[in-house]
Scaffold this motif. Structure first.
Motif, PDB file in Angstrom:
ATOM      1  N   ARG A 171       0.830  -1.214   0.000  1.00 30.44           N
ATOM      2  CA  ARG A 171       0.000   0.000   0.000  1.00 30.44           C
ATOM      3  C   ARG A 171       0.859   1.256   0.000  1.00 30.44           C
ATOM      4  NH1 ARG A 171      -3.234  -2.931   3.857  1.00 30.44           N
ATOM      5  NH2 ARG A 171      -5.254  -3.480   2.936  1.00 30.44           N
ATOM      6  N   TRP A 172       1.984   1.217   0.725  1.00 27.52           N
ATOM      7  CA  TRP A 172       2.836   2.415   0.814  1.00 27.52           C
ATOM      8  C   TRP A 172       3.521   2.695  -0.511  1.00 27.52           C
ATOM      9  CZ3 TRP A 172       1.098   5.183   4.402  1.00 27.52           C
ATOM     10  CH2 TRP A 172       1.796   6.272   4.922  1.00 27.52           C
TER      11      TRP A 172
ATOM     12  N   LEU B 169       5.700  -5.878 -11.226  1.00 33.32           N
ATOM     13  CA  LEU B 169       5.096  -5.204 -12.379  1.00 33.32           C
ATOM     14  C   LEU B 169       4.020  -6.039 -13.051  1.00 33.32           C
ATOM     15  CD1 LEU B 169       8.351  -3.797 -14.014  1.00 33.32           C
ATOM     16  CD2 LEU B 169       6.711  -2.555 -12.585  1.00 33.32           C
ATOM     17  N   GLY B 170       4.178  -7.361 -13.031  1.00 24.18           N
ATOM     18  CA  GLY B 170       3.246  -8.238 -13.709  1.00 24.18           C
ATOM     19  C   GLY B 170       3.969  -9.161 -14.665  1.00 24.18           C
ATOM     20  N   SER B 171       3.279  -9.606 -15.713  1.00 27.49           N
ATOM     21  CA  SER B 171       3.877 -10.555 -16.643  1.00 27.49           C
ATOM     22  C   SER B 171       3.356 -10.324 -18.060  1.00 27.49           C
ATOM     23  CB  SER B 171       3.566 -11.992 -16.204  1.00 27.49           C
ATOM     24  OG  SER B 171       2.173 -12.182 -16.100  1.00 27.49           O
TER      25      SER B 171
ATOM     26  N   LEU C   1      -0.033  -8.284 -18.321  1.00 23.80           N
ATOM     27  CA  LEU C   1      -0.929  -8.520 -17.201  1.00 23.80           C
ATOM     28  C   LEU C   1      -0.381  -7.789 -15.977  1.00 23.80           C
ATOM     29  CD1 LEU C   1      -1.549 -12.381 -17.607  1.00 23.80           C
ATOM     30  CD2 LEU C   1      -2.889 -10.478 -18.552  1.00 23.80           C
ATOM     31  N   PRO C   2      -0.988  -6.680 -15.567  1.00 24.34           N
ATOM     32  CA  PRO C   2      -0.416  -5.865 -14.498  1.00 24.34           C
ATOM     33  C   PRO C   2      -0.612  -6.486 -13.119  1.00 24.34           C
ATOM     34  CG  PRO C   2      -2.511  -4.935 -15.190  1.00 24.34           C
ATOM     35  CD  PRO C   2      -2.235  -6.094 -16.109  1.00 24.34           C
ATOM     36  N   ALA C   3       0.379  -6.300 -12.246  1.00 22.09           N
ATOM     37  CA  ALA C   3       0.309  -6.809 -10.874  1.00 22.09           C
ATOM     38  C   ALA C   3      -0.367  -5.790  -9.964  1.00 22.09           C
ATOM     39  CB  ALA C   3       1.714  -7.114 -10.364  1.00 22.09           C
ATOM     40  N   HIS C   4      -0.926  -6.284  -8.863  1.00 16.97           N
ATOM     41  CA  HIS C   4      -1.593  -5.394  -7.917  1.00 16.97           C
ATOM     42  C   HIS C   4      -0.606  -4.388  -7.321  1.00 16.97           C
ATOM     43  CE1 HIS C   4      -4.623  -4.014  -5.163  1.00 16.97           C
ATOM     44  NE2 HIS C   4      -3.825  -4.238  -4.147  1.00 16.97           N
ATOM     45  N   GLU C   5       0.621  -4.815  -7.066  1.00  9.48           N
ATOM     46  CA  GLU C   5       1.624  -3.905  -6.497  1.00  9.48           C
ATOM     47  C   GLU C   5       1.828  -2.683  -7.382  1.00  9.48           C
ATOM     48  OE1 GLU C   5       5.380  -5.421  -5.253  1.00  9.48           O
ATOM     49  OE2 GLU C   5       4.491  -7.144  -4.240  1.00  9.48           O
ATOM     50  N   LEU C   6       1.773  -2.875  -8.682  1.00 11.92           N
ATOM     51  CA  LEU C   6       1.940  -1.761  -9.608  1.00 11.92           C
ATOM     52  C   LEU C   6       0.842  -0.727  -9.403  1.00 11.92           C
ATOM     53  CD1 LEU C   6       3.308  -0.437 -12.085  1.00 11.92           C
ATOM     54  CD2 LEU C   6       1.845  -1.888 -13.525  1.00 11.92           C
ATOM     55  N   ALA C   7      -0.378  -1.191  -9.137  1.00 12.10           N
ATOM     56  CA  ALA C   7      -1.502  -0.271  -8.924  1.00 12.10           C
ATOM     57  C   ALA C   7      -1.272   0.633  -7.716  1.00 12.10           C
ATOM     58  CB  ALA C   7      -2.796  -1.052  -8.748  1.00 12.10           C
ATOM     59  N   MET C   8      -0.544   0.139  -6.715  1.00 14.49           N
ATOM     60  CA  MET C   8      -0.334   0.876  -5.475  1.00 14.49           C
ATOM     61  C   MET C   8       0.945   1.712  -5.495  1.00 14.49           C
ATOM     62  SD  MET C   8      -2.992  -0.437  -4.147  1.00 14.49           S
ATOM     63  CE  MET C   8      -2.993   0.249  -2.510  1.00 14.49           C
ATOM     64  N   SER C   9       1.769   1.534  -6.512  1.00 15.17           N
ATOM     65  CA  SER C   9       3.093   2.152  -6.548  1.00 15.17           C
ATOM     66  C   SER C   9       3.028   3.668  -6.739  1.00 15.17           C
ATOM     67  CB  SER C   9       3.918   1.539  -7.680  1.00 15.17           C
ATOM     68  OG  SER C   9       5.138   2.233  -7.848  1.00 15.17           O
TER      69      SER C   9
END
Length: 455
Positions: A146-147, A363-365, A372-380
């Motif tokens: 989240r941070w 980042l995803g794959s 395919l974006p990763a959830h971490e990317l959305a929070m970055s």
């Protein structure tokens, strides 16, 4: 609330203790405080009273239901006890530059001190947040996600594992497992479980943890030792044990008198520490000290390594991160992740010594047709500002977070970043007339949202 008589007896000799005021404070509810994200600024919280020792800390007049605030899920703020935010003041006083540091938060879950440190460090510094208990490590990983900082990595190791990284860290924070007497107002279980035997056991555990991790601190590095215990056996006496066992120097930092922080000194080594009492501050019980290591210590050398940076995948991901971010694209088990280019050697050092649960930003794959974006990317905080988005109102955002129909009829086809007040919450894939929600299942809200305030 009935405070154990044996604890009251032990505290009679503690500087700053006032039995009548101390007991009266424990009849009042715990103070609710939050710390604002330095990038994901939440203006509606800015007007609340500032925590004196932390510029981003705010004291709230009452405790809201944080689960029903999409801004909380977006990482716009972190709910943290105000006294423990004093680490911000102490860390900045010891490290005014905070650049190119390697920092370990050893007992980091759920993430309050790690998110605080992440906010204080520059991008070329590296923060390793560790939690040995796997279930708690999962919570830590979520909060660090989240941070949204690329230079914060999460591990799940026993303290002794870090001893192999001799002289690696410039600073180590040990918010040690303790008897928890400082949290009586916040946690009824802490009161139920407190005993003199538990204090003694915690003191032994704290010494063992510090001994295990001590080799990883470089010469002239600084240990920040903290507990949420009032007991001298877990506080000043631990400082004396450090002074008797190792070559150390106390760091005696000036603190404004009107903050009502109680500066104490250990009986034998005269090591400086800082006590927080609920009758003196708007916060809970807390103790912290800063100790400089003077032992002669060798430093681990970076091994020779072949880069794992994938230039082809990097070229595919430049549209995902904002311009100017200098990163490497490394392969994980199923997805690629980004780390700051300056931390490539650190990756090879750490991956050989500890279990890296989260490294940089996932980042995803790639697939044959799309990324395919990763959830971490959305929070970055480094996500590209031009990524396609769908902005939701509060009720819609909460329904998205429950993985329910969030009331948007149609949108252009493709991947969309779901946002609330501009902050990322996750991904959906628009099929034109409906959406596939890619919020991870374990992130979804399980609470009934029917009583939420939609204002």
């Amino acid at each position: 609330m009935s405070i154990p008589a044996s604890l009251i007896h032990d505290l009679q000799s503690v500087k700053g203790f006032d039995e009548k005021a101390f007991l009266a404070a424990h009849q009042l509810p715990a103070v609710t405080s939050v710390r604002l994200h330095p990038v994901k600024q939440m203006q509606s919280l800015v007007r609340n009273a500032i925590v004196p020792w932390c510029a981003e800390g705010r004291v709230l007049p009452e405790r809201p239901v944080f689960t029903l605030d999409p801004a909380y899920h977006a990482g716009a703020y972190y709910v943290q006890e105000a006294s423990s935010m004093f680490l911000d003041y102490l860390f900045r006083a010891v490290y005014p530059e905070r650049d190119k540091l390697r920092v370990l938060d050893l007992c980091a879950a759920p993430g309050g001190k790690s998110t605080l440190l992440a906010s204080a460090l520059t991008g070329e510094s590296l923060l390793v947040s560790n939690e040995v208990i796997r279930t708690r490590a999962s919570i830590l990983e979520e909060n660090m996600t989240r941070w949204g900082f690329m230079n914060t990595w999460v591990t799940s190791n026993d303290p002794r594992d870090f001893g192999k990284l001799e002289g690696y860290f410039d600073a180590i924070v040990v918010d040690a497992p303790c008897s928890g007497s400082g949290l009586f107002r916040k946690d009824a279980r802490a009161l139920e479980e407190w005993s003199e035997n538990n204090v003694a056991l915690c003191s032994q555990r704290q010494q063992r943890i510090l001994a295990d991790v001590w080799p990883a601190l470089k010469e002239e590095g600084v240990l920040f030792y903290a507990t949420c215990s009032y007991s001298p056996e877990e506080d000043e006496q631990i400082l004396d044990w450090l002074a008797e066992t190792y070559e150390v120097e106390t760091l005696d930092i000036d603190v404004p008198e009107n903050w009502n922080v109680v500066k104490t000194y250990s009986a034998q080594g005269k090591m400086a520490g800082y006590r927080f009492m609920p009758h003196l501050v708007k916060g809970e019980g807390f103790f912290i000290a800063a100790i400089r290591k003077k032992d002669e210590t060798d430093e681990i050398r970076a091994p020779k390594f072949k880069t794992l940076h994938n230039k082809t995948v990097h070229a595919q991901t430049t549209s995902l991160l904002k311009p100017g971010v200098d990163y490497l694209c490394l392969p994980g088990k199923e997805e690629f992740f980004a780390i700051n280019s300056v931390h490539e050697a650190d990756f090879h050092i750490l991956s050989k010594a500890v279990y890296l649960r989260k490294t940089g930003i996932t980042l995803g794959s790639p697939t044959a047709k799309e990324w395919l974006p990763a959830h971490e990317l959305a929070m970055s905080i480094d996500i590209h500002p031009d990524i396609a988005k769908i902005e939701l109102e509060k009720e819609q955002a909460l329904r998205f977070l429950k993985k329910e129909d969030f009331g948007v009829d149609a949108a252009p086809k493709g991947w969309l970043l779901v946002t609330y007040k501009g902050w990322g919450l996750g991904w959906v894939k628009s099929l034109g007339n409906r959406f596939n929600n890619y919020l991870p299942k374990h992130w979804r809200i399980r609470m009934d949202i029917s009583d939420a305030d939609w204002a």
